[in-house]
Design a protein around this motif. Structure first.
Motif, mmCIF file in Angstrom:
data_model
loop_
_atom_site.group_PDB
_atom_site.id
_atom_site.type_symbol
_atom_site.label_atom_id
_atom_site.label_comp_id
_atom_site.label_asym_id
_atom_site.label_seq_id
_atom_site.Cartn_x
_atom_site.Cartn_y
_atom_site.Cartn_z
ATOM 1 N N GLY A 51 35.491 40.040 33.755
ATOM 2 C CA GLY A 51 34.040 39.695 34.135
ATOM 3 C C GLY A 51 33.094 40.319 33.249
ATOM 4 O O GLY A 51 33.360 41.455 32.450
ATOM 5 N N SER A 52 31.742 39.740 33.005
ATOM 6 C CA SER A 52 30.760 39.987 32.272
ATOM 7 C C SER A 52 30.405 41.485 32.658
ATOM 8 O O SER A 52 30.379 41.842 33.730
ATOM 9 C CB SER A 52 29.678 39.215 32.383
ATOM 10 N N ASN A 82 27.708 36.408 34.973
ATOM 11 C CA ASN A 82 28.911 36.186 34.718
ATOM 12 C C ASN A 82 29.443 34.834 34.768
ATOM 13 O O ASN A 82 30.783 34.242 34.592
ATOM 14 C CB ASN A 82 29.548 36.910 35.774
ATOM 15 N N GLY A 137 25.729 40.732 35.337
ATOM 16 C CA GLY A 137 27.024 40.476 35.111
ATOM 17 C C GLY A 137 28.011 40.710 36.623
ATOM 18 O O GLY A 137 27.274 40.757 37.625
ATOM 19 N N HIS A 138 29.259 41.191 36.141
ATOM 20 C CA HIS A 138 30.227 41.240 37.235
ATOM 21 C C HIS A 138 30.366 42.420 37.951
ATOM 22 O O HIS A 138 30.824 42.483 39.086
ATOM 23 C CB HIS A 138 31.797 40.723 36.736
ATOM 24 N N ALA A 174 33.249 34.557 32.842
ATOM 25 C CA ALA A 174 33.987 34.478 34.302
ATOM 26 C C ALA A 174 35.065 33.456 34.003
ATOM 27 O O ALA A 174 36.062 33.362 35.124
ATOM 28 C CB ALA A 174 33.066 34.156 35.411
#
Length: 483
Positions: A133-134, A181, A215-216, A393
């Protein structure tokens, strides 16, 4: 592994201890999803029923699997389940199906088929977290700490299917989406608008959504904002999605095409619809490749969407055969099998040596194979508001679908790119990288800018801005087919 907040092992005395699965010398207990579910249930049962305290369970990434398993068995105790940047696991499906990196998922599937169920998956190295994930907005110190504290993931937690009785369906839920993400609330609403019955549950009154522009790993990148969102989710707040159906406003992909085009009849050939102008043939053809992924149950099908039909009829008005198709892009893993061009070229009314391909949105990744050594019959490649690199993602970092890397091999192939000035930042960055790569390789790129255009600008933005861009792009494509 991403999202694995609790790891279960056993001490020398046999007591369960978080954080030691598979790492205690002389002990190799089986740790599967059921063990993680038991641990969450134990935490629920430790809360005094008479205390009046409400229990909200939050699952991040893999963590949603034990959360759902526990909530299903203690549904009467749970006030809400929060999905924190994760998928929607289904009964009978193992967490392996949610591993975002497609290559890693395939490798793990081979280990499962070989019966290797007692080992562990090593945690990502410092430079490998993007596979899960980011890492947008996570600073270097936090990333180093994440790497240092990460523990191995017992394979049994990935291979053991999630078993649900259905009781958890009555528990209110909130989705917290991390937009950087790959998905935000607007994108989820678009999925619902496709009309797939499987997504109708997302519009029920007890379902809410929040979006974080990160992000994630929001617990690392924006912990204060995440804490605020979780408190609001616990209170039942959040955005509610609009149901699809006759009573709802027309979604963007079903609104009228902004140009008044001739009503050329549709000729359906399998999963391809042809719009053939009057007169003798064969004629050059423009094949319009929809974006996605689009749920398999979406109705109407992409080939029937007004925007794509409008483009195809506009091509027919220019003397070309316009073609729309349903190319089976229902999931990220489907990029390898999306197809349909051969059926168009085989039609007797089509000049098989004069074809243009025109891609939209997520279909932009499919340009990769055509840019890499384009065939002689491909006279032009066009794209409207395309996504030109996989978002974090999607788990496709190591895949071949990377147009910016392929454009240097396009040679003299003309490329017409309609660029939306108000594109989502994550997608705009992929377009910028492609344009730079095209300039560096001296590719034949023509940019048609829509400065105030959004993603899907044909039906979202003012015709006075979008219509001239559509005419310019179509005439350019036609000139490459007929010149």
């Amino acid at each position: 592994m991403a999202g694995a907040a609790t790891w279960i092992g056993r001490s020398e005395s046999g007591r369960r201890v978080p954080g030691y699965a598979g790492r205690i010398p002389g002990h190799a207990p089986h740790v599967g999803l059921a063990v993680h579910i038991e641990d969450v249930i134990a935490a629920i049962d430790a809360v005094d029923v008479t205390s009046g305290q409400e229990i909200v369970l939050v699952g991040h990434d893999y963590g949603i699997h034990p959360v759902l398993g526990a909530a299903d068995r203690r549904a009467e105790r749970i006030a809400r389940v929060v999905y924190l940047d994760c998928g929607m696991p289904q009964n009978g499906v193992p967490a392996l199906a949610a591993v975002p990196d497609l290559a890693l998922r395939a490798q793990l599937a081979e280990r499962a088929e070989a019966g290797e169920r007692e080992g562990v998956l090593a945690p990502p190295g410092h430079g490998e977290w993007e596979r899960w994930g980011s890492t947008a907005d996570v600073d270097e110190a936090a990333l180093e700490r994440l790497t240092a504290l990460a523990a191995p993931q017992p394979l049994g937690t990935l291979f053991e299917p999630l078993r649900l009785t259905g009781a958890v369906a009555a528990v209110p839920v909130t989705g917290v989406l991390c937009a950087r993400n790959g998905a935000g609330i607007d994108q989820v609403q678009r999925l619902v608008d496709f009309g797939d019955p499987a997504l109708a549950a997302l519009t029920e009154p007890q379902v809410t959504f929040f979006e974080l522009p990160t992000g994630h790993w929001p617990m690392l990148s924006c912990p204060d904002a995440l804490a605020d969102v979780l408190l609001r989710a616990a209170a039942g707040e959040g955005h509610r999605l609009r149901p699809a159906g006759d009573d709802a406003p027309a979604p963007a992909h079903l609104r009228p095409f902004p140009l008044d085009v001739p009503a050329v009849p549709r000729d359906r050939q399998g999963h391809v619809d042809l719009y053939v102008p009057d007169g003798d043939g064969p004629r050059p053809a423009v094949v319009f490749v929809h974006g996605g992924p689009v749920p398999a149950g979406a109705r109407p099908r992409p080939s029937e969407w007004p925007t794509l039909v409008g483009y195809a009829r506009l091509a027919a008005a220019e003397g070309m055969v316009g073609a729309t198709l349903d190319h089976r892009l229902h999931d990220i893993a489907d990029y390898d099998r999306a197809a349909g061009v051969d059926l168009v070229r085989s039609d007797a009314r089509v000049d098989a040596d004069r074809i243009a391909l025109w891609f939209f949105s997520g279909g932009g990744l499919l340009t990769t194979d055509w840019l890499t050594g384009p065939p002689a019959w491909l006279r032009c490649l066009a794209a409207s508001y395309p996504c030109l690199a996989a978002l974090p993602a999607w788990g496709m970092a190591g895949s071949r679908f990377h147009p910016a890397r392929a454009v240097g091999q396009a040679g003299p192939l003309p490329i017409v790119l309609l660029r939306a000035g108000r594109e989502a930042p994550e997608i705009a960055a992929t377009v910028d990288a492609f344009v730079k790569a095209a300039d560096d390789s001296a590719a034949r790129l023509e940019l048609v800018d829509v400065p105030n255009g959004h993603h899907g600008f044909e039906t979202l933005d003012a015709p006075e801005e979008t219509v001239p861009a559509l005419h310019r792009a179509m005439r350019s494509v036609v000139s490459h087919l007929t010149g």
